[in-house]
Design an enzyme around this catalytic site. Structure first.
Site, PDB file in Angstrom:
ATOM      1  N   HIS A 184       2.126   6.750   2.847  1.00  2.74           N
ATOM      2  CA  HIS A 184       1.580   8.114   2.826  1.00  2.74           C
ATOM      3  C   HIS A 184       2.341   9.047   3.760  1.00  2.74           C
ATOM      4  O   HIS A 184       3.265   8.630   4.465  1.00  2.74           O
ATOM      5  CB  HIS A 184       0.084   8.096   3.103  1.00  2.74           C
ATOM      6  CG  HIS A 184      -0.276   7.439   4.390  1.00  2.74           C
ATOM      7  ND1 HIS A 184      -0.005   8.011   5.600  1.00  2.74           N
ATOM      8  CD2 HIS A 184      -0.869   6.249   4.646  1.00  2.74           C
ATOM      9  CE1 HIS A 184      -0.431   7.209   6.562  1.00  2.74           C
ATOM     10  NE2 HIS A 184      -0.947   6.123   6.002  1.00  2.74           N
TER      11      HIS A 184
ATOM     12  N   HIS B 159       3.205   8.158   7.295  1.00  2.00           N
ATOM     13  CA  HIS B 159       4.369   7.294   7.508  1.00  2.00           C
ATOM     14  C   HIS B 159       5.652   8.113   7.463  1.00  2.00           C
ATOM     15  O   HIS B 159       6.582   7.851   8.200  1.00  2.00           O
ATOM     16  CB  HIS B 159       4.437   6.199   6.440  1.00  2.00           C
ATOM     17  CG  HIS B 159       3.279   5.249   6.483  1.00  2.00           C
ATOM     18  ND1 HIS B 159       2.548   4.945   5.365  1.00  2.00           N
ATOM     19  CD2 HIS B 159       2.720   4.573   7.498  1.00  2.00           C
ATOM     20  CE1 HIS B 159       1.597   4.092   5.698  1.00  2.00           C
ATOM     21  NE2 HIS B 159       1.675   3.855   6.988  1.00  2.00           N
TER      22      HIS B 159
ATOM     23  N   LYS C 225       0.856  -1.187   0.000  1.00  5.48           N
ATOM     24  CA  LYS C 225       0.000   0.000   0.000  1.00  5.48           C
ATOM     25  C   LYS C 225       0.891   1.235   0.000  1.00  5.48           C
ATOM     26  O   LYS C 225       2.052   1.158   0.389  1.00  5.48           O
ATOM     27  CB  LYS C 225      -0.910  -0.005   1.225  1.00  5.48           C
ATOM     28  CG  LYS C 225      -2.023  -1.036   1.141  1.00  5.48           C
ATOM     29  CD  LYS C 225      -3.021  -0.834   2.248  1.00  5.48           C
ATOM     30  CE  LYS C 225      -4.021  -1.979   2.278  1.00  5.48           C
ATOM     31  NZ  LYS C 225      -4.791  -1.984   3.520  1.00  5.48           N
TER      32      LYS C 225
END
Ligand SMILES: *[C@@H]1O[C@H](CO)[C@@H](O)[C@H](O)[C@H]1NC(C)=O
Ligand SMILES: *[C@@H]1O[C@H](CO)[C@@H](O)[C@H](O)[C@H]1NC(C)=O
Ligand SMILES: *[C@@H]1O[C@H](CO)[C@@H](O)[C@H](O)[C@H]1NC(C)=O
Ligand SMILES: *[C@@H]1O[C@H](CO)[C@@H](O)[C@H](O)[C@H]1NC(C)=O
Ligand SMILES: *[C@@H]1O[C@H](CO)[C@@H](O)[C@H](O)[C@H]1NC(C)=O
Ligand SMILES: *[C@@H]1O[C@H](CO)[C@@H](O)[C@H](O)[C@H]1NC(C)=O
Length: 600
Positions: free
Chosen positions: A153, A156, A150
Site C-alpha cells: 500500500h 510502503h 498482501k
C-alpha cells in the site's frame, strides 16, 4: 586577478565539524569568526557555531545574532552591532557587512563564489555536498517492509522513498549504512497461502511473478474459507492452514521448504522493482528471522523486571507511569496469542548485537507513532542504554492512489502506471518524442521522478492526495520539471562541447557580473548546508524545495546569460557556471533517489 585558494586558506580548522575544503560556507564562517573575535574575547570556535544562514538572500548570506554570542554581557547590542560592522574589514571573501538591529549580516563576495566555489564544485563533482560528519558510525535504516502476499500500500511506497533518501544521505555523510527490509513474512497467512497454493498454485506463474500470483491465491483462498464458514459454520481449509502454520513453527521440513520458496521468489521480485528506484538492501530481514528463543528471553526479562502484569488473563505492560499517553500495552492476549511488540523488542536487541548500530531509524507511517513510542519505552525500561539512539521517522497518508485500471496493488503497478502515463504525455509532443533514443527508458525515469518528487515535496507528516495529472506536468514544481531543468543544462554543455573548460584556472570569471548569476552561485554555495539540515530533520522536502529554487534561478539566468554567440572567454565562464549548476542538480536528484536524465 587575485588568486584565491581554498586549499591554502585553511590555516587551522577551527572546529572538527568544519570542512572548509568541502563546504565554502564553512570557510566563510571561519573567516568571519576570525574577524569578529578581534572585537570580543570569545573563541572563534564559539562564534563559528553561532553563525546562521539567512532565511532569505535579500538579507545577505550569513548572520551573527549578537544576542546569541553576547548573551551574558550587558551592553547595547544594537550599538555594538553597528560599531563592529564599521570595523570589520571587507575582503575577497566578504563583500558587505551590515547591521540590522542586534544582527550582523554578511554578504559573500562574488569573487569567492566564482573563482573558488565554481572550481570547487566541479572538482568535487558527485561528492559536492558530502561531509564526513558521520565519522564511520553505523546507521541501521529499516524501510519499505512490505507483507508478502498482501498489497503494497501507499504507506510502503512512502517508507520506500523516504528510507531510500535517508540511506543515501547518511552514506554521503560518512555513515556506514545498513539498509534493512523487515518483511511481513511470518504468521497465519502463510498457512492460508500454502493451502491456497495446493489448490490454485501454478509453478510457472509463481516463477514469473511470485508477488502477484501469491496475492491472487491469497484472495481466492480467503474467499473459499469465508464461504465454507458461511455454509458449514467452520472451514476445513482454515483448519489445514492453521496446521500448516503450526508445522512451520515446528520447523517441519516440507512446510519450511514451501515457505522458503515463497519468500525467496518474492524477494527476488522485490529486488528487481527496488532497483528501478535505485534502492538495494543489505539485509532482507523479517518477522520470521527473529529467533524464538530471543523472543522468549525478552519475555523472561520483562517478568524479571516486574514489568508484566496480569489483566483478565491477558499480559500487559503498564506504561502510564512513564507517560500517560503511552497507555497499557497488551503483550499476550488471554487466548495465549502473543502480539508483535515482544518480537519487535527482540528484533531491536538482535540488531544491536549484530550490527552495533550507533543509530537505528524506523521509517514507518505515523499511524504507528504510539506503537514505536511504546517499543522505545519498553527497551528503556529494560535498561538498554542505546534506546536514545532509536529514531522514528514518520509520515502521513496518501489518498487516492490508483491506476487507470483500478486500485494499485503493488509497487510494480505504480511504477508501470507512472511510465505509461508519462509515455502518453511525451508522445503528445511529436517532434521531440521522435528525437528520443529510448523513449520507454526515459519515460520510466521521468515517471518515477514524478512519483518521488510529489511524495517528498511536502513535510513528511502531511497527508497528500495522489494526482497523476498534476505530478506528470512539466509546469510547476514537479518531477518532470526538475528532469527538464537538468536535461536542458546538459544540452547546453553538449552543444558547446567545443569549448574546453577542463582547465578551470584559465577561466576569467570577472566576466560574469550579472546579479542573476551571483544569486545562482549564492544558492549553490548552500547545498552542503541544505544536506546538513536534512540529516537533523530527516525531511526530504528541504532538498526538494532547494532544488526547485536552483532550477528556477538557472532558468532566470538563461534569459540573460547566453553561451552561444559569445566571445570565447565569456562563453567559457558562463559554461562553467552552468556546469556547476548541473552538478548540484545532479547531486541533489541522485541523493533523493532519482536518476537524472540527459535528454528528454
Ligand atoms: C551593503 O548592503 C546594504 C544593505 O543591504 C546595501 O544598502 C548597500 O548598498 C550594500 N553595499 C554594497 C557596497 O554592496
Ligand atoms: C533461498 O535463498 C537462499 C539464500 O539466497 C538460498 O540459500 C536457498 O537455497 C534458497 N532456497 C530456495 C528454496 O530457493
Ligand atoms: C533477574 O535479573 C537479575 C539481575 O540482572 C539476575 O541476576 C537474575 O538472574 C535474573 N533472574 C532471572 C530468573 O532471569
Ligand atoms: C491525515 O489523515 C488522517 C486520516 O484521515 C488524519 O487522522 C490525520 O490527522 C491527517 N494528518 C494530518 C497531518 O493532517
Ligand atoms: C581540454 O583541456 C585539457 C587541459 O587544458 C586537455 O588535457 C584536454 O585534452 C582538452 N580536451 C579537449 C577535448 O580538447
Ligand atoms: C578578465 O576580464 C576582465 C573584465 O573584462 C578584464 O579586465 C581582465 O583583463 C581579464 N583578465 C584576464 C587575465 O584576461
Amino acid at each position: 586577478m587575485i588568486k584565491l585558494n581554498i586549499r591554502l586558506i585553511c590555516k587551522r580548522c577551527i572546529s572538527s565539524a568544519s570542512f572548509p575544503r568541502l563546504n565554502g560556507i564553512d570557510l566563510i564562517k571561519e573567516r568571519i569568526a576570525d574577524k569578529v573575535s578581534k572585537f570580543c574575547d570569545i573563541e572563534p570556535n564559539e562564534i563559528t557555531k553561532s553563525i546562521d544562514l539567512t532565511n532569505n538572500l535579500d538579507k545577505g548570506d550569513l548572520i551573527i545574532p549578537l544576542p546569541k554570542i553576547l548573551k551574558d554581557k550587558k551592553c547595547d547590542l544594537k550599538a555594538t552591532a553597528k560599531e563592529w560592522c564599521e570595523n570589520i574589514k571587507r575582503d575577497d571573501y566578504i563583500s558587505n557587512v551590515t547591521a540590522s538591529g542586534p544582527f550582523i549580516q554578511f554578504e559573500i563576495n562574488p569573487k569567492f563564489l566564482f573563482q573558488e566555489l565554481v572550481p570547487n564544485i566541479l572538482s568535487l563533482g558527485g561528492n559536492y555536498g558530502s561531509l564526513p560528519l558521520g565519522n564511520d558510525k553505523t546507521a541501521l535504516i529499516e524501510f519499505s517492509s512490505p507483507n508478502i502476499a498482501k498489497p503494497f500500500h501507499a504507506g510502503h511506497l512512502r517508507s520506500t522513498i523516504i528510507g531510500g533518501f535517508l540511506s543515501n544521505l547518511y552514506q554521503k555523510f560518512g555513515w556506514n549504512v545498513v539498509r534493512m527490509n523487515y518483511l511481513g513474512d511470518w504468521g497465519k497467512q502463510f498457512g492460508i497461502l500454502a493451502v491456497g497454493y495446493q489448490k490454485y498454485g501454478d509453478e510457472n506463474k509463481l516463477l514469473k511473478n511470485p508477488i502477484n500470483h501469491l496475492f491472487e491465491i491469497y484472495v481466492r483462498i480467503n474467499k473459499d474459507i469465508e464461504n465454507e464458514k458461511r455454509d458449514f459454520g467452520e472451514s476445513e481449509l482454515d483448519k489445514r492452514a492453521k496446521k500448516f502454520f503450526r508445522d512451520l513453527e515446528d520447523g517441519q521440513k516440507d512446510a519450511i521448504e514451501l515457505w522458503t520458496k515463497f519468500r525467496n521468489l518474492s524477494i527476488e521480485k522485490y529486488t528487481e522493482t527496488y532497483k528501478r528506484l535505485n534502492i538495494y538492501y543489505d539485509v532482507y530481514s523479517g518477522e520470521s528471522q527473529v529467533a524464538k528463543d530471543a523472543i522468549e528471553k525478552v519475555h523472561l526479562n520483562l517478568i524479571n523486571k516486574s514489568l508484566i502484569q496480569d489483566s483478565n488473563g491477558a499480559q500487559i505492560i503498564d506504561l502510564t507511569e512513564s507517560e500517560k499517553a503511552l497507555g497499557k500495552v497488551v503483550i499476550k492476549k488471554s487466548d495465549g496469542t502473543s502480539l508483535y511488540i515482544t518480537r519487535d523488542v527482540a528484533a531491536a536487541i538482535e540488531r544491536k548485537e549484530t550490527y552495533h548500530f550507533d543509530r537505528m531509524i524506523y521509517v514507518v507511517a505515523s499511524q504507528q507513532d504510539l506503537h514505536l513510542k511504546q517499543l522505545f519505552e519498553i527497551l528503556r525500561l529494560l535498561d538498554y542504554e542505546w534506546t536514545d539512539s532509536l529514531v522514528h521517522v514518520n509520515f502521513g497518508m496518501v489518498q487516492g492512489m490508483s491506476t487507470r485500471k483500478g486500485t494499485v496493488v503493488f509497487l510494480d503497478n505504480i511504477l508501470e502506471e507512472a511510465k505509461n502515463q508519462m509515455l502518453t504525455v511525451m508522445s503528445k509532443s511529436d517532434h521531440k518524442f521522435a528525437q528520443i533514443e529510448n523513449p520507454e527508458y526515459v519515460a520510466d525515469l521521468i515517471g518515477i521522478s514524478a512519483v518521488m518528487i510529489q511524495d517528498m515535496q511536502g513535510k513528511r507528516i502531511n497527508n497528500y492526495s495522489f494526482n497523476w495529472e498534476r505530478i506528470l506536468s512539466f509546469e510547476g514544481d514537479t518531477g518532470p520539471y526538475l528532469q527538464y531543468a537538468h536535461s536542458r543544462l546538459k544540452s547546453i554543455e553538449d552543444k558547446n562541447s567545443n569549448i574546453n573548460i577542463t582547465d578551470l584556472s584559465a577561466i576569467n570569471f570577472s566576466l560574469i557580473k550579472e546579479p542573476e548569476a551571483i544569486t545562482l552561485m549564492r544558492l549553490l554555495s548552500r547545498y552542503p548546508e541544505v544536506l546538513k539540515k536534512c540529516i537533523e530533520t530527516h525531511e526530504p522536502s528541504t532538498v526538494v524545495t532547494y532544488l526547485f529554487k536552483v532550477a528556477h534561478q538557472v532558468s532566470t539566468c538563461y534569459r540573460k546569460l547566453w553561451v552561444s554567440g559569445q566571445d570565447e572567454d565569456t562563453a567559457m565562464a558562463r559554461l562553467a557556471l552552468y556546469a556547476a549548476s548541473r552538478q548540484v542538480l545532479h547531486n541533489g536528484m541522485t541523493i533523493l533517489g532519482i536518476t537524472p536524465v540527459d535528454r528528454m
